[in-house]
Design a protein around this motif. Structure first.
Motif, PDB file in Angstrom:
ATOM      1  N   THR A   1     -47.297 -32.617  57.590  1.00 39.38           N
ATOM      2  CA  THR A   1     -48.319 -31.595  57.475  1.00 39.38           C
ATOM      3  C   THR A   1     -47.676 -30.215  57.289  1.00 39.38           C
ATOM      4  OG1 THR A   1     -48.371 -31.467  59.886  1.00 39.38           O
ATOM      5  CG2 THR A   1     -49.966 -32.928  58.846  1.00 39.38           C
ATOM      6  N   THR A   2     -46.439 -30.046  57.809  1.00 40.91           N
ATOM      7  CA  THR A   2     -45.614 -28.861  57.475  1.00 40.91           C
ATOM      8  C   THR A   2     -44.203 -29.377  57.181  1.00 40.91           C
ATOM      9  OG1 THR A   2     -44.987 -28.461  59.790  1.00 40.91           O
ATOM     10  CG2 THR A   2     -46.916 -27.305  58.941  1.00 40.91           C
TER      11      THR A   2
ATOM     12  N   PRO B   1     -49.616 -32.850  66.939  1.00 43.73           N
ATOM     13  CA  PRO B   1     -48.730 -31.726  66.557  1.00 43.73           C
ATOM     14  C   PRO B   1     -47.315 -31.951  67.082  1.00 43.73           C
ATOM     15  CG  PRO B   1     -50.012 -31.120  68.449  1.00 43.73           C
ATOM     16  CD  PRO B   1     -50.462 -32.509  68.091  1.00 43.73           C
ATOM     17  N   ASN B   2     -46.432 -31.049  66.601  1.00 42.30           N
ATOM     18  CA  ASN B   2     -45.062 -31.096  67.140  1.00 42.30           C
ATOM     19  C   ASN B   2     -45.084 -30.801  68.617  1.00 42.30           C
ATOM     20  OD1 ASN B   2     -43.942 -31.647  64.661  1.00 42.30           O
ATOM     21  ND2 ASN B   2     -43.657 -29.484  64.124  1.00 42.30           N
ATOM     22  N   ASN B   3     -44.069 -31.288  69.283  1.00 43.75           N
ATOM     23  CA  ASN B   3     -43.918 -31.067  70.728  1.00 43.75           C
ATOM     24  C   ASN B   3     -45.010 -31.719  71.555  1.00 43.75           C
ATOM     25  OD1 ASN B   3     -41.597 -29.478  70.214  1.00 43.75           O
ATOM     26  ND2 ASN B   3     -42.906 -27.693  69.836  1.00 43.75           N
ATOM     27  N   THR B   4     -45.687 -32.725  70.990  1.00 43.08           N
ATOM     28  CA  THR B   4     -46.715 -33.458  71.752  1.00 43.08           C
ATOM     29  C   THR B   4     -46.042 -34.255  72.838  1.00 43.08           C
ATOM     30  OG1 THR B   4     -48.093 -33.605  69.798  1.00 43.08           O
ATOM     31  CG2 THR B   4     -48.587 -35.136  71.574  1.00 43.08           C
TER      32      THR B   4
ATOM     33  N   ASN C   1     -55.081 -35.320  65.898  1.00 42.57           N
ATOM     34  CA  ASN C   1     -53.939 -34.825  65.108  1.00 42.57           C
ATOM     35  C   ASN C   1     -52.778 -34.602  66.109  1.00 42.57           C
ATOM     36  OD1 ASN C   1     -52.476 -33.775  62.905  1.00 42.57           O
ATOM     37  ND2 ASN C   1     -52.896 -31.692  63.622  1.00 42.57           N
TER      38      ASN C   1
ATOM     39  N   SER D   1     -47.899 -36.163  60.706  1.00 41.50           N
ATOM     40  CA  SER D   1     -49.100 -36.912  61.185  1.00 41.50           C
ATOM     41  C   SER D   1     -48.838 -38.386  60.967  1.00 41.50           C
ATOM     42  CB  SER D   1     -50.350 -36.466  60.414  1.00 41.50           C
ATOM     43  OG  SER D   1     -50.199 -36.723  59.031  1.00 41.50           O
TER      44      SER D   1
ATOM     45  N   SER E   1     -39.437 -35.965  53.754  1.00 42.90           N
ATOM     46  CA  SER E   1     -39.861 -34.575  53.582  1.00 42.90           C
ATOM     47  C   SER E   1     -39.331 -34.056  52.249  1.00 42.90           C
ATOM     48  CB  SER E   1     -39.315 -33.700  54.714  1.00 42.90           C
ATOM     49  OG  SER E   1     -37.906 -33.529  54.572  1.00 42.90           O
TER      50      SER E   1
ATOM     51  N   THR F   1     -43.730 -30.843  60.629  1.00 47.59           N
ATOM     52  CA  THR F   1     -44.784 -31.434  61.474  1.00 47.59           C
ATOM     53  C   THR F   1     -45.288 -32.696  60.786  1.00 47.59           C
ATOM     54  OG1 THR F   1     -45.418 -29.251  62.242  1.00 47.59           O
ATOM     55  CG2 THR F   1     -47.000 -31.025  62.556  1.00 47.59           C
TER      56      THR F   1
END
Length: 413
Positions: free
Chosen positions: A45-46, A8-11, A6, A70, A115, A68
């Motif tokens: 996801t968010t 996530p943000n800031n990956t 998964n 995916s 979104s 966020t």
């Protein structure tokens, strides 16, 4: 590093790379084994969010917190105010009121995803109106009274807040006569003055200042040139003539000649009957009053007298005795001794002022004929006479017995 399942943000970019490469390998292995592989579409996801959720146009800065994702990443974002795009960054500053919407677009190997729309309310900014101009002190005018055609009125400007004076107006009986700081009304009535002030908050007028303008008094008549009198000298019986003076603001309505203080004429001429002081003056009248000219003065001398002979014609003989009366002489001016022409001794002047003047036979012999003679005296008109002399046969013994020889004018030989 372990492969992420998964993202996530800031990956970090390395985690993205390792995860994608691992995914590609798995897909390649599955495809090589004949197993179909379905890559999922990007998914939020968010959801993104914005703050604040309400604000004021022109002053509130709205900021987005990205969602966020995916199987992909946010590739674009947009802010809409009332359906019109105003920004594509993470902040927006709406300039007007309405509905503010924010939306992100995510993209991955299997496509794109939008979104949900985040909404905030934008209210109109509260505008505080600029205050209107205000007269802290009112204008004034001076003087507080005046006369039409003669007085200039001057305005002292009022003191203004939130603006400045942009116009002025003077009126007389409702008609504008000036837009400056002074006015000179030509007619009487009510004179008013008012100022107009202008500023960001609008316009304001001062109170009306007013004074009463009086009617100008009519100008008094005046002699612009004085009357004159001719001749400059004369005697009783002389005709004197006046040339009228010129008058402004009026006309000559009367005139007077006076001799020794008594009026003798009210016309343009005068004939004094006796000697003395002759005066002439004119009087003018107009709507503004009256005026008198200067006084012209002439000295009138007594008229010259005319000598009178009584008789003025006489007949005598050539033997008439010396001193024989030829004529009595009258009207001889006082203090003057008359003379006789011809002055050859045949006729002479005898007598005096007390006993009377006479023309008499003189000492020179007389010849037959006519003697034309003239008696003259200073200050008098001469007179003429004639003596007719006839021839005589014998001498007269009365030559020295005539009473005229007793006054000392003749001497015996």
């Amino acid at each position: 590093m372990a492969v992420l399942t998964n993202i996530p943000n800031n990956t970090s970019a390395r985690d993205w790379r390792d995860t994608v490469n691992a995914l590609i390998k798995r897909i390649a292995a599955l495809e090589a084994a004949g197993v179909p592989v379905e890559i999922p579409a990007p998914a939020f996801t968010t959801q993104p969010s914005i703050s604040p959720t309400s604000g004021t146009a022109g002053s509130t800065l709205y900021a987005a917190t990205p969602g966020t994702v995916s199987n992909g990443a946010v590739v674009s974002r947009v802010w809409l105010l009332n359906g019109v795009a105003i920004s594509n960054g993470v902040t927006a500053l709406p300039a007007s009121s309405g509905t503010l919407a924010y939306q992100e677009t995510a993209s991955g190997p299997s496509g794109t995803t939008m979104s949900t729309v985040q909404v905030a309310a934008v209210t109109a900014a509260t505008v505080t109106p600029a205050p209107a101009p205000s007269f802290i002190s009112q204008p004034s005018i001076s003087p507080n009274t005046g006369t039409a055609g003669a007085t200039t009125f001057t305005a002292t400007a009022g003191n203004i807040s939130n603006g400045s004076i942009t116009s002025r107006s003077w009126t007389i009986n409702g008609t504008v006569i000036s837009t400056g700081t002074t006015a000179s009304p030509a007619s009487s009535g009510t004179l008013t003055y008012q100022e107009t002030a202008t500023g960001p908050g609008g316009t304001t007028q001062s109170t009306v200042q007013q004074v009463t303008v009086a009617t100008a008094a009519a100008a008094a008549p005046a002699f612009t040139t004085q009357p004159t009198v001719t001749p400059s000298t004369g005697t009783a019986g002389t005709i004197y003539t006046a040339t009228p003076g010129a008058v402004s603001n009026g006309t000559v309505t009367s005139r007077a000649w006076s001799l020794n203080g008594s009026v003798i004429s009210t016309g343009l001429t005068a004939t004094p009957a006796s000697a003395g002081t002759l005066t002439y003056q004119e009087f003018a009248t107009g709507s503004g009053g009256s005026a008198s000219s200067s006084i012209s003065t002439r000295t009138v001398s007594a008229a010259a007298s005319t000598l009178a002979l009584s008789p003025n014609a006489l007949s005598i003989t050539s033997k008439a005795a010396a001193g024989t009366l030829v004529s009595n002489i009258s009207n001889v001016p006082a203090g003057v001794t008359p003379t006789i022409t011809p002055n050859d001794g045949r006729l002479i002047i005898a007598g005096d002022a007390a006993s009377g003047w006479k023309a008499v036979v003189g000492m020179s012999p007389l010849s037959a004929g006519t003697i034309n003679y003239v008696v003259a005296a200073a200050g008098a008109t001469s007179a003429s006479g004639a003596v007719t002399v006839s021839a005589a046969s014998s001498a007269s013994g009365a030559f020295f017995t005539d009473p005229f020889f007793t006054n000392g004018m003749f001497a015996r030989s």
